[in-house]
Design an enzyme around this catalytic site. Sequence first.
Site, PDB file in Angstrom:
ATOM      1  N   GLU A   1       1.237  -0.843  -0.360  1.00  0.00           N
ATOM      2  CA  GLU A   1       0.053  -0.078   0.172  1.00  0.00           C
ATOM      3  C   GLU A   1       0.943   1.576  -0.226  1.00  0.00           C
ATOM      4  O   GLU A   1       0.583   2.265   0.468  1.00  0.00           O
ATOM      5  CB  GLU A   1      -0.961  -0.031   1.141  1.00  0.00           C
ATOM      6  CG  GLU A   1      -1.709  -0.975   0.830  1.00  0.00           C
ATOM      7  CD  GLU A   1      -2.227  -0.750  -0.144  1.00  0.00           C
ATOM      8  OE1 GLU A   1      -2.719  -0.343  -0.424  1.00  0.00           O
ATOM      9  OE2 GLU A   1      -3.179  -2.009  -0.355  1.00  0.00           O
TER      10      GLU A   1
HETATM   11  C1  LIG Z   1       2.791  -9.623   0.162  1.00  0.00           C
HETATM   12  C2  LIG Z   1       2.892  -8.624  -1.275  1.00  0.00           C
HETATM   13  C3  LIG Z   1       1.154  -8.373  -1.650  1.00  0.00           C
HETATM   14  C4  LIG Z   1       0.888  -6.983  -2.291  1.00  0.00           C
HETATM   15  N1  LIG Z   1      -0.715  -6.894  -2.305  1.00  0.00           N
HETATM   16  C5  LIG Z   1      -0.615  -5.885  -3.504  1.00  0.00           C
HETATM   17  C6  LIG Z   1      -1.723  -6.341  -4.158  1.00  0.00           C
HETATM   18  O1  LIG Z   1      -2.923  -6.674  -3.388  1.00  0.00           O
HETATM   19  N2  LIG Z   1      -1.774  -5.080  -5.202  1.00  0.00           N
HETATM   20  C7  LIG Z   1      -1.088  -4.528  -5.638  1.00  0.00           C
HETATM   21  O2  LIG Z   1      -1.045  -3.289  -7.113  1.00  0.00           O
HETATM   22  N3  LIG Z   1       0.064  -4.598  -5.202  1.00  0.00           N
HETATM   23  C8  LIG Z   1      -0.002  -5.363  -4.227  1.00  0.00           C
HETATM   24  N4  LIG Z   1       1.941  -5.376  -3.884  1.00  0.00           N
HETATM   25  C9  LIG Z   1       2.641  -4.547  -4.300  1.00  0.00           C
HETATM   26  C10 LIG Z   1       3.499  -3.361  -3.255  1.00  0.00           C
HETATM   27  O3  LIG Z   1       1.894  -2.570  -3.008  1.00  0.00           O
HETATM   28  C11 LIG Z   1       4.558  -3.456  -3.842  1.00  0.00           C
HETATM   29  O4  LIG Z   1       5.396  -4.027  -3.579  1.00  0.00           O
HETATM   30  C12 LIG Z   1       5.374  -1.949  -2.974  1.00  0.00           C
HETATM   31  O5  LIG Z   1       4.673  -1.266  -3.251  1.00  0.00           O
HETATM   32  C13 LIG Z   1       6.757  -1.350  -3.195  1.00  0.00           C
HETATM   33  O6  LIG Z   1       6.886  -1.477  -4.347  1.00  0.00           O
HETATM   34  P1  LIG Z   1       8.456  -2.568  -5.295  1.00  0.00           P
HETATM   35  O7  LIG Z   1       8.335  -4.310  -4.285  1.00  0.00           O
HETATM   36  O8  LIG Z   1       8.586  -2.962  -6.442  1.00  0.00           O
HETATM   37  O9  LIG Z   1       9.269  -1.658  -4.552  1.00  0.00           O
HETATM   38  P2  LIG Z   1      10.173  -0.446  -5.155  1.00  0.00           P
HETATM   39  O10 LIG Z   1       8.776   0.640  -5.833  1.00  0.00           O
HETATM   40  O11 LIG Z   1      11.218  -0.844  -6.008  1.00  0.00           O
HETATM   41  O12 LIG Z   1      10.636   0.136  -4.514  1.00  0.00           O
HETATM   42  C14 LIG Z   1      12.336  -0.021  -3.998  1.00  0.00           C
HETATM   43  C15 LIG Z   1      12.268   0.941  -2.332  1.00  0.00           C
HETATM   44  O13 LIG Z   1      12.398   2.157  -2.936  1.00  0.00           O
HETATM   45  C16 LIG Z   1      12.225   3.171  -2.510  1.00  0.00           C
HETATM   46  N5  LIG Z   1      11.490   3.805  -3.422  1.00  0.00           N
HETATM   47  C17 LIG Z   1      10.829   3.778  -4.430  1.00  0.00           C
HETATM   48  N6  LIG Z   1      10.514   4.791  -4.638  1.00  0.00           N
HETATM   49  C18 LIG Z   1      11.584   6.012  -4.195  1.00  0.00           C
HETATM   50  C19 LIG Z   1      11.036   7.291  -3.942  1.00  0.00           C
HETATM   51  N7  LIG Z   1      10.411   8.105  -5.036  1.00  0.00           N
HETATM   52  N8  LIG Z   1      11.389   7.897  -3.337  1.00  0.00           N
HETATM   53  C20 LIG Z   1      11.943   7.564  -1.965  1.00  0.00           C
HETATM   54  N9  LIG Z   1      11.695   5.542  -1.895  1.00  0.00           N
HETATM   55  C21 LIG Z   1      11.813   5.307  -2.859  1.00  0.00           C
HETATM   56  C22 LIG Z   1      10.702   2.277  -1.670  1.00  0.00           C
HETATM   57  O14 LIG Z   1      10.323   3.034  -0.490  1.00  0.00           O
HETATM   58  C23 LIG Z   1      11.667   1.216  -1.330  1.00  0.00           C
HETATM   59  O15 LIG Z   1      12.474   0.978   0.181  1.00  0.00           O
HETATM   60  C24 LIG Z   1       1.584  -6.907  -2.935  1.00  0.00           C
HETATM   61  C25 LIG Z   1       2.950  -6.126  -2.635  1.00  0.00           C
HETATM   62  C26 LIG Z   1       3.857  -7.975  -1.478  1.00  0.00           C
HETATM   63  C27 LIG Z   1       4.830  -7.865  -1.074  1.00  0.00           C
END
Ligand SMILES: Cc1cc2nc3c(=O)[nH]c(=O)nc-3n(C[C@H](O)[C@H](O)[C@H](O)COP(=O)(O)OP(=O)(O)OC[C@H]3O[C@@H](n4cnc5c(N)ncnc54)[C@H](O)[C@@H]3O)c2cc1C
Length: 627
Positions: free
Chosen positions: A447
């Site tokens: 989220e």
């Molecule tokens: C168990 C699980 C359930 C999930 N359920 C859903 C779901 O139902 N629907 C859905 O759509 N998604 C879902 N997700 C996805 C989840 O919302 C994302 O994993 C999350 O938003 C982070 O995206 P990412 O994993 O690609 O990390 P990334 O975007 O790659 O981020 C990696 C790190 O970089 C940081 N970062 C990235 N950009 C910035 C910025 N601009 N400024 C500062 N820091 C930054 C982040 O804070 C994080 O620490 C789920 C994920 C998991 C693991």
Amino acid sequence: MSFDINRRDIEFLLREFLDLNALTKLPKYSHVSTDDIASVLDAAEEIASSVIAPLNIPSDRIGARYDSATRTVTTSPGYKQAHARFAADAWGAANEPEEFGGMGLPQAINIALEEIFTGKCSAFSMAMGLTKAGANAIITLGSDEQKKRYVANMLSGKWTGTMCLTEPHAGTDVGDARAKAVPIEGREGIYKITGTKRFISFGEHDMTENIIHLVLARTPNSPAGTKGISLFIIPKYKLDASGSTTVHSNDVSCGGIEHKMGIHGSPTCTMNFGDAGECEGELLGKEHAGMDNMFLIMNEARLLVGLQAHAIGADSLRHAVAYAKERIQCADNRARGDRNAPKVQIVKHHDVRRMLTTMKAHVESIRALLFTTAYYLDMSKAAEDPADRKRYHGWVELLTPVCKAYASDIAHEVTLLGTQVAGGAGYCSDMPLEQNVRDVKICSIYEGTNGIQALDLVFRKLQMKGGRVFLGFIGEMRAKLYELEQYPELWPLARKVKSTMRSAGLALAMLMGKPILKKNYAGITTVLERFGVDFSGRREGDVALTNAVPLLEVFGIVLSAILLLREAATATDKLRSLSEKGDAEEIKFYRGKIATARFFVCHILPRANARIETIRSGDVSSMEDMF
Ligand SMILES: Cc1cc2nc3c(=O)[nH]c(=O)nc-3n(C[C@H](O)[C@H](O)[C@H](O)COP(=O)(O)OP(=O)(O)OC[C@H]3O[C@@H](n4cnc5c(N)ncnc54)[C@H](O)[C@@H]3O)c2cc1C
């Protein structure tokens, strides 16, 4: 009734702390009687203990399983039956409108039910939580036809819902989504969908006859970034003209599920839409308004994630207290050297007390924060004066990132302390404490990660309406602190909080920098300069970007302190009316409230002062070239 540390506190908030009578006098909630709260909570506890709690261990050990041959997911043992029972009793729609089959309860009461359910098996509770968020988006944005087709079937649990934002290359950067939606000629509002979504919770499962996906996708020639994204309703199976599920697949398939740290019962799916070119979706809301529309779901889901984290933390507190009262180890440390001193329960040891009280203070302050925000949410819908509705709406917007991020970071700390309290037993899987550590961790990630929540707080929420929403809220909190002047035991503690608030205000001013302040807080920049805030020589933006997370933590800690002190004032009033010969458990509860507030101010509030010092240093050395 046995004394349950969480249940008693839930009742305290609902019956003694929040002004639910004011809420139930309003026309929207006039059908609700606060006299029924205990019986509603009893009924919720009954189903939570008998139906949901038994799911939790198999959910962790066995979890959801994927069959690559059929591309199907089998849910953890018992989930299907439990979902049917939970849905049949309409628990999933307790705060939803009666016209769609809900009970129409205020969110301030519903949040208590959600804590009770989620605390027993958080992975299971996610399915209905996401479904409700999706149904609410359709209620707000959908046409009458769409509402008729989807909402009642989702809220009754006949169908579940998902939220499909994330793609393999686009996580935080949701605006980079590539899923496509091409209009089908001659069929207004219907599109052919293609694309892959990753990490979709309950994207595929065997609990219901259909699954309704809310999916972000791009229509042809749409602008780049978030402005070009639209929101679509995509059922797993096509519906017939009467709105019933058919046997015809809508070309939605699950490509696999993740193997992950916790919440094993919640299948985290890769979802493929339109592999065979046959997937159809209906536009929900206006074209290109998808991101704003998705926020309707996400704001609700963010509060839900805060609640999920809190419920897991509260469960750890319950287990840790029970264990500490049973486990006997060593004599009292104060009797060191006395070989005849009796061995005592570990709950008597100072360090265990420190850990348990830290857990209790965090759990009770976060509960107060979440329940209060739920109350504001109700007021934002039900207050009769439109100006009041706006004010409460602004406060909910402001508090949403704090409820999500502060609650989930703190809940993780609480679960770690729970494991520590139980020693080796806490590290082993015989107790749910280690599972709680793993299950809760996701709450700081999904989220929108907590880092992103902090940016939302600093760069959007604090600046809403030129800062007036924030300043109005802070004014209200200060007024609440001043009311404590009439409580001699609490006033010195309240003064410490006031002093932290003053330093936090100066740190905030520094963090934002003069241009932002000038734009949004016109008039106060000069005052702050008079207080000695030095704006010179800042690399614009770096300080705020580096310190958004510490600032959010300061906000969370200060709010927690205020809420706990307010609770302590209520407890003081109650104690005055209870004679010393009154119910010993009740007296213990109220005295515990006062001690918890004092502990928080003396042991946890200073963390905010340390963060403030960090912010005021203006240091951004983490941005030097070193990685
Ligand atoms: C168990 C699980 C359930 C999930 N359920 C859903 C779901 O139902 N629907 C859905 O759509 N998604 C879902 N997700 C996805 C989840 O919302 C994302 O994993 C999350 O938003 C982070 O995206 P990412 O994993 O690609 O990390 P990334 O975007 O790659 O981020 C990696 C790190 O970089 C940081 N970062 C990235 N950009 C910035 C910025 N601009 N400024 C500062 N820091 C930054 C982040 O804070 C994080 O620490 C789920 C994920 C998991 C693991």
